[in-house]
Design an enzyme around this catalytic site. Structure first.
Site, PDB file in Angstrom:
ATOM      1  N   ASP A  18      -9.080  30.825 -29.125  1.00 33.87           N
ATOM      2  CA  ASP A  18      -7.720  31.241 -28.592  1.00 33.87           C
ATOM      3  C   ASP A  18      -8.774  31.183 -27.831  1.00 33.87           C
ATOM      4  O   ASP A  18      -8.850  33.225 -27.478  1.00 33.87           O
ATOM      5  CB  ASP A  18      -7.084  31.998 -29.124  1.00 33.87           C
ATOM      6  CG  ASP A  18      -5.121  32.440 -28.390  1.00 33.87           C
ATOM      7  OD1 ASP A  18      -5.923  32.181 -27.335  1.00 33.87           O
ATOM      8  OD2 ASP A  18      -5.067  32.873 -29.246  1.00 33.87           O
ATOM      9  N   HIS A  23       5.994  33.697 -25.903  1.00 37.98           N
ATOM     10  CA  HIS A  23       6.046  35.004 -25.381  1.00 37.98           C
ATOM     11  C   HIS A  23       5.955  34.534 -23.653  1.00 37.98           C
ATOM     12  O   HIS A  23       4.973  33.687 -23.702  1.00 37.98           O
ATOM     13  CB  HIS A  23       4.768  35.948 -25.439  1.00 37.98           C
ATOM     14  CG  HIS A  23       3.282  35.400 -25.733  1.00 37.98           C
ATOM     15  ND1 HIS A  23       2.812  35.690 -24.334  1.00 37.98           N
ATOM     16  CD2 HIS A  23       2.216  35.051 -26.846  1.00 37.98           C
ATOM     17  CE1 HIS A  23       1.391  35.241 -24.558  1.00 37.98           C
ATOM     18  NE2 HIS A  23       1.048  34.767 -25.600  1.00 37.98           N
ATOM     19  N   TYR A  57      -1.472  28.230 -41.194  1.00 40.83           N
ATOM     20  CA  TYR A  57      -3.142  28.640 -41.339  1.00 40.83           C
ATOM     21  C   TYR A  57      -2.529  28.899 -43.569  1.00 40.83           C
ATOM     22  O   TYR A  57      -1.728  29.285 -43.470  1.00 40.83           O
ATOM     23  CB  TYR A  57      -2.792  30.189 -41.112  1.00 40.83           C
ATOM     24  CG  TYR A  57      -2.595  30.592 -40.036  1.00 40.83           C
ATOM     25  CD1 TYR A  57      -3.525  31.067 -38.379  1.00 40.83           C
ATOM     26  CD2 TYR A  57      -1.135  30.529 -39.254  1.00 40.83           C
ATOM     27  CE1 TYR A  57      -2.785  30.308 -37.239  1.00 40.83           C
ATOM     28  CE2 TYR A  57      -0.738  30.542 -38.000  1.00 40.83           C
ATOM     29  CZ  TYR A  57      -2.291  30.779 -36.646  1.00 40.83           C
ATOM     30  OH  TYR A  57      -1.816  30.838 -36.084  1.00 40.83           O
ATOM     31  N   HIS A  72       2.915  34.409 -37.124  1.00 37.00           N
ATOM     32  CA  HIS A  72       3.404  35.256 -35.613  1.00 37.00           C
ATOM     33  C   HIS A  72       4.660  34.165 -35.096  1.00 37.00           C
ATOM     34  O   HIS A  72       5.145  33.465 -35.328  1.00 37.00           O
ATOM     35  CB  HIS A  72       2.367  34.855 -35.086  1.00 37.00           C
ATOM     36  CG  HIS A  72       1.759  33.869 -34.648  1.00 37.00           C
ATOM     37  ND1 HIS A  72       1.882  32.966 -33.687  1.00 37.00           N
ATOM     38  CD2 HIS A  72       0.916  33.412 -35.204  1.00 37.00           C
ATOM     39  CE1 HIS A  72       1.293  31.898 -34.233  1.00 37.00           C
ATOM     40  NE2 HIS A  72       0.057  32.103 -35.216  1.00 37.00           N
ATOM     41  N   HIS A 128      -6.387  37.966 -35.629  1.00 34.70           N
ATOM     42  CA  HIS A 128      -7.154  39.197 -34.876  1.00 34.70           C
ATOM     43  C   HIS A 128      -8.076  38.816 -35.032  1.00 34.70           C
ATOM     44  O   HIS A 128      -9.092  39.672 -34.735  1.00 34.70           O
ATOM     45  CB  HIS A 128      -6.491  39.813 -34.203  1.00 34.70           C
ATOM     46  CG  HIS A 128      -4.636  40.031 -34.048  1.00 34.70           C
ATOM     47  ND1 HIS A 128      -3.713  41.395 -34.337  1.00 34.70           N
ATOM     48  CD2 HIS A 128      -4.290  39.211 -33.151  1.00 34.70           C
ATOM     49  CE1 HIS A 128      -2.773  40.846 -33.967  1.00 34.70           C
ATOM     50  NE2 HIS A 128      -2.228  39.628 -32.926  1.00 34.70           N
ATOM     51  N   GLU A 145       2.667  27.922 -29.485  1.00 32.88           N
ATOM     52  CA  GLU A 145       2.047  28.205 -29.901  1.00 32.88           C
ATOM     53  C   GLU A 145       2.176  28.499 -31.808  1.00 32.88           C
ATOM     54  O   GLU A 145       1.933  29.617 -32.306  1.00 32.88           O
ATOM     55  CB  GLU A 145       0.801  29.597 -29.311  1.00 32.88           C
ATOM     56  CG  GLU A 145       1.888  30.751 -29.334  1.00 32.88           C
ATOM     57  CD  GLU A 145       0.716  32.284 -29.285  1.00 32.88           C
ATOM     58  OE1 GLU A 145       0.079  32.299 -29.609  1.00 32.88           O
ATOM     59  OE2 GLU A 145       2.092  32.783 -27.620  1.00 32.88           O
ATOM     60  N   ASP A 192     -22.337  58.454 -17.098  1.00 32.87           N
ATOM     61  CA  ASP A 192     -21.567  58.184 -15.737  1.00 32.87           C
ATOM     62  C   ASP A 192     -21.146  56.828 -15.582  1.00 32.87           C
ATOM     63  O   ASP A 192     -21.032  56.169 -14.416  1.00 32.87           O
ATOM     64  CB  ASP A 192     -22.081  57.963 -14.757  1.00 32.87           C
ATOM     65  CG  ASP A 192     -23.505  57.140 -14.382  1.00 32.87           C
ATOM     66  OD1 ASP A 192     -24.121  56.381 -15.296  1.00 32.87           O
ATOM     67  OD2 ASP A 192     -24.519  57.553 -13.898  1.00 32.87           O
ATOM     68  N   HIS A 227       1.133  39.072 -22.491  1.00 37.73           N
ATOM     69  CA  HIS A 227       1.974  39.216 -23.189  1.00 37.73           C
ATOM     70  C   HIS A 227       2.895  39.539 -21.869  1.00 37.73           C
ATOM     71  O   HIS A 227       2.900  41.051 -21.974  1.00 37.73           O
ATOM     72  CB  HIS A 227       1.706  39.843 -24.225  1.00 37.73           C
ATOM     73  CG  HIS A 227       1.134  39.248 -25.808  1.00 37.73           C
ATOM     74  ND1 HIS A 227       0.796  40.300 -26.617  1.00 37.73           N
ATOM     75  CD2 HIS A 227       0.848  38.253 -25.805  1.00 37.73           C
ATOM     76  CE1 HIS A 227      -0.234  39.164 -27.850  1.00 37.73           C
ATOM     77  NE2 HIS A 227      -0.201  38.372 -26.805  1.00 37.73           N
ATOM     78  N   GLU A 281      -2.076  25.940 -28.630  1.00 37.39           N
ATOM     79  CA  GLU A 281      -1.051  26.548 -27.706  1.00 37.39           C
ATOM     80  C   GLU A 281      -1.280  26.357 -26.168  1.00 37.39           C
ATOM     81  O   GLU A 281      -2.707  25.835 -25.358  1.00 37.39           O
ATOM     82  CB  GLU A 281      -1.298  28.144 -28.001  1.00 37.39           C
ATOM     83  CG  GLU A 281      -0.805  29.122 -27.202  1.00 37.39           C
ATOM     84  CD  GLU A 281      -1.701  30.524 -26.921  1.00 37.39           C
ATOM     85  OE1 GLU A 281      -2.527  30.696 -27.053  1.00 37.39           O
ATOM     86  OE2 GLU A 281      -0.736  31.310 -26.579  1.00 37.39           O
ATOM     87  N   ARG A 337      -4.071  26.558 -34.996  1.00 39.13           N
ATOM     88  CA  ARG A 337      -3.105  26.670 -34.015  1.00 39.13           C
ATOM     89  C   ARG A 337      -3.157  26.114 -32.585  1.00 39.13           C
ATOM     90  O   ARG A 337      -3.947  25.155 -32.415  1.00 39.13           O
ATOM     91  CB  ARG A 337      -3.082  28.259 -33.449  1.00 39.13           C
ATOM     92  CG  ARG A 337      -1.677  28.618 -32.803  1.00 39.13           C
ATOM     93  CD  ARG A 337      -1.630  30.653 -32.809  1.00 39.13           C
ATOM     94  NE  ARG A 337      -3.448  30.836 -31.677  1.00 39.13           N
ATOM     95  CZ  ARG A 337      -4.162  31.713 -32.455  1.00 39.13           C
ATOM     96  NH1 ARG A 337      -3.642  32.018 -33.799  1.00 39.13           N
ATOM     97  NH2 ARG A 337      -4.661  32.548 -31.861  1.00 39.13           N
ATOM     98  N   ASP A 342      -3.405  31.115 -21.133  1.00 35.79           N
ATOM     99  CA  ASP A 342      -3.606  31.692 -22.765  1.00 35.79           C
ATOM    100  C   ASP A 342      -3.230  30.073 -23.757  1.00 35.79           C
ATOM    101  O   ASP A 342      -2.406  29.690 -23.713  1.00 35.79           O
ATOM    102  CB  ASP A 342      -1.563  32.460 -22.773  1.00 35.79           C
ATOM    103  CG  ASP A 342      -2.272  33.086 -24.197  1.00 35.79           C
ATOM    104  OD1 ASP A 342      -3.612  32.366 -24.877  1.00 35.79           O
ATOM    105  OD2 ASP A 342      -1.277  33.499 -25.379  1.00 35.79           O
TER     106      ASP A 342
HETATM  107  N1  GLY Z   1      -4.180  35.276 -27.144  1.00 33.76           N
HETATM  108  C1  GLY Z   1      -2.943  35.913 -27.827  1.00 33.76           C
HETATM  109  C2  GLY Z   1      -2.286  35.361 -27.610  1.00 33.76           C
HETATM  110  O1  GLY Z   1      -1.771  33.916 -27.732  1.00 33.76           O
HETATM  111  O2  GLY Z   1      -0.070  35.751 -28.114  1.00 33.76           O
HETATM  112 MN    MN Z   2      -3.082  32.675 -27.077  1.00 35.30          MN
HETATM  113 MN    MN Z   3      -0.498  33.485 -26.476  1.00 35.38          MN
END
Ligand code: GLY
Ligand code: MN
Ligand code: MN
Length: 430
Positions: free
Chosen positions: A263, A359, A388, A355, A246, A384, A41, A366, A399, A397, A274
């Site tokens: 992050d 965003h 690496y 990457h 990730h 960001e 449940d 996102h 951000e 990184r 973020d």
């Molecule tokens: N934490 C997800 C990103 O930085 O896009």
């Molecule tokens: Mn992030």
């Molecule tokens: Mn981000």
């Protein structure tokens, strides 16, 4: 809900903007997300659909928003359907919106119980020619399960085969991409909570600590500031794990001499922050770490300046790639020959920065927002960049979250979060 009430003018404005773009004689329906069962449940905590929040503030499962600006009965031009509550239900399942609460939260005058939906909707469909469905059109969406919206669409198409169909997604992307002042304020609060979390962990981090202990400190600080918790699964990756983009296990010991990539962002009132910061486990950057860190920081600062009205997201990414190329040449990580021989589809800099740089950010981390049209004032983007270097067990990184201004540089919602190496070191050694 832990967050303070939001002025319902925000939702009234948002609905007016949506309705202004609807075709004549049309109804738009917005379904909540499902509550996900996990076995027996048990369920996951409910997470409201961002579009329902955006248009109504109704942060409750099984809610349906109906917009029909040309309904003959003025009371049926906007309706919120809610799961029924009464004193008995409240004792078993906790407090749910009363009709009065729902009006206060959303600014919608007509509130019906969900059990009335079929009768009212079928009646209104006799006046309507078109129905707007709310399909998910995020460029990265990859959900396989059938949503409440999907089930509604199937049933509606089968019951009303002579109606026309439209999609809300494009309008929602356009609207949600440009934030109202109230939304920016909520996001500022989310960023400030993240700031508190970061300042809490800086003096706490020491060699030998586990990554999940840092995660716990963030969560503690977020909850005590009216956040539900993390806006997304946090990444707390020390040493080599910082190179795993990730990485979310957060289960390793932080070793002397390594760095930790954090992050981590708090949500507030369902809005995301973020943030990424990268810090030395022992409170002191080595010379090498500092050199790479400052290269990433310069790319972030230069990239931020390019987020201005009229800029194009794709072009912006190409320009950031050029700045990163020059920094990587400076660090000796790539050579001029690598750049001369690079594949334009996968330039040399991608070996160390693979990457995207930015965003949209908002109700979703996102977020929904247009990406192929020129950028506009009051869009909120992350910035960001990262470098690496797995062979050095180092991933950096940085951000921040910024708001595009009518003129000049973007406004940094994370301007209070420590970012310079000296400030980070000072706070870690207090
Ligand atoms: N934490 C997800 C990103 O930085 O896009
Ligand atoms: Mn992030
Ligand atoms: Mn981000």
């Amino acid at each position: 809900m832990k967050y303070l009430p939001i002025n319902n003018q925000l939702f009234i404005k948002n609905r007016a903007k949506f309705v202004a773009q609807m075709k004549p004689k049309s109804i738009a329906i917005f379904n909540s997300n499902d509550t996900f069962a996990t076995g027996a449940d048990s369920t996951l905590p409910f997470k409201q659909h961002s579009d329902v929040l955006y248009l109504s503030g109704a942060d409750q499962e099984e809610s349906i928003l109906l917009l029909f600006p040309e309904a003959i009965d003025p009371n049926h031009r906007e309706i919120l359907f809610l799961t029924e509550t009464n004193e008995h239900i409240a004792i078993w399942y906790g407090e749910k919106f009363s009709k009065e609460d729902a009006t206060k939260v959303s600014g919608i005058k007509t509130i019906y119980w969900l059990s009335e939906f079929k009768k009212i909707f079928y009646d209104l469909m006799t006046e309507a020619e078109t129905v707007y469905f709310n399909t998910n059109e995020h460029y990265r969406q990859s959900v396989e399960i059938e949503t409440r919206e999907d089930r509604f669409i199937k049933k509606c198409k089968s019951d009303f085969p002579a109606h026309k169909w439209e999609k809300s997604g494009q309008i929602m992307q356009q609207l949600r991409g440009v934030k109202e002042p109230e939304e920016i304020e909520l996001m500022q609060t989310a960023c400030e909570i993240t700031n508190k979390g970061f300042r809490r962990i800086l003096p706490f981090v020491k060699p030998g600590i586990m990554e999940f202990e840092i995660e716990a400190e963030f969560m503690h600080e977020f909850l005590r500031n009216r956040s539900k918790g993390f806006a997304y699964t946090p990444i707390i990756g020390s040493g080599y794990s910082a190179c795993v983009l990730h990485y979310i296990e957060n289960n390793k010991e932080c070793k002397d001499g390594d760095m930790i990539l954090l992050d981590v962002g708090a949500e507030y009132a369902n809005y995301s922050s973020d943030m990424t910061r990268t810090i030395p486990v022992n409170g002191k950057f080595t010379d090498r770490q500092k050199v790479v860190y400052n290269a990433v920081l310069r790319v972030k600062n230069e990239a931020t300046k390019m987020l201005v009205p009229g800029a194009f997201w794709a072009e912006y990414h190409k320009e950031v790639g050029k700045i990163m190329t020059s920094e990587l040449l400076g660090l000796g990580l790539i050579s001029k020959v690598d750049v001369q021989n690079e594949d334009p589809k996968w330039p040399a800099y991608k070996k160390y920065f693979m990457h995207g740089t930015s965003h949209h950010l908002g109700l979703d981390t996102h977020d929904y927002g247009e990406l192929k049209t020129p950028m506009k004032a009051n869009m909120v983007f992350t910035v960001e960049p990262g470098i690496y270097i797995p062979e050095e067990k180092m991933g950096i990184r940085i951000e921040d979250d910024v708001v595009i201004q009518k003129t000049g540089e973007p406004f940094n919602l994370m301007r209070n979060i420590p970012i310079e190496t000296e400030e980070i070191e000072d706070l870690m050694n207090q």
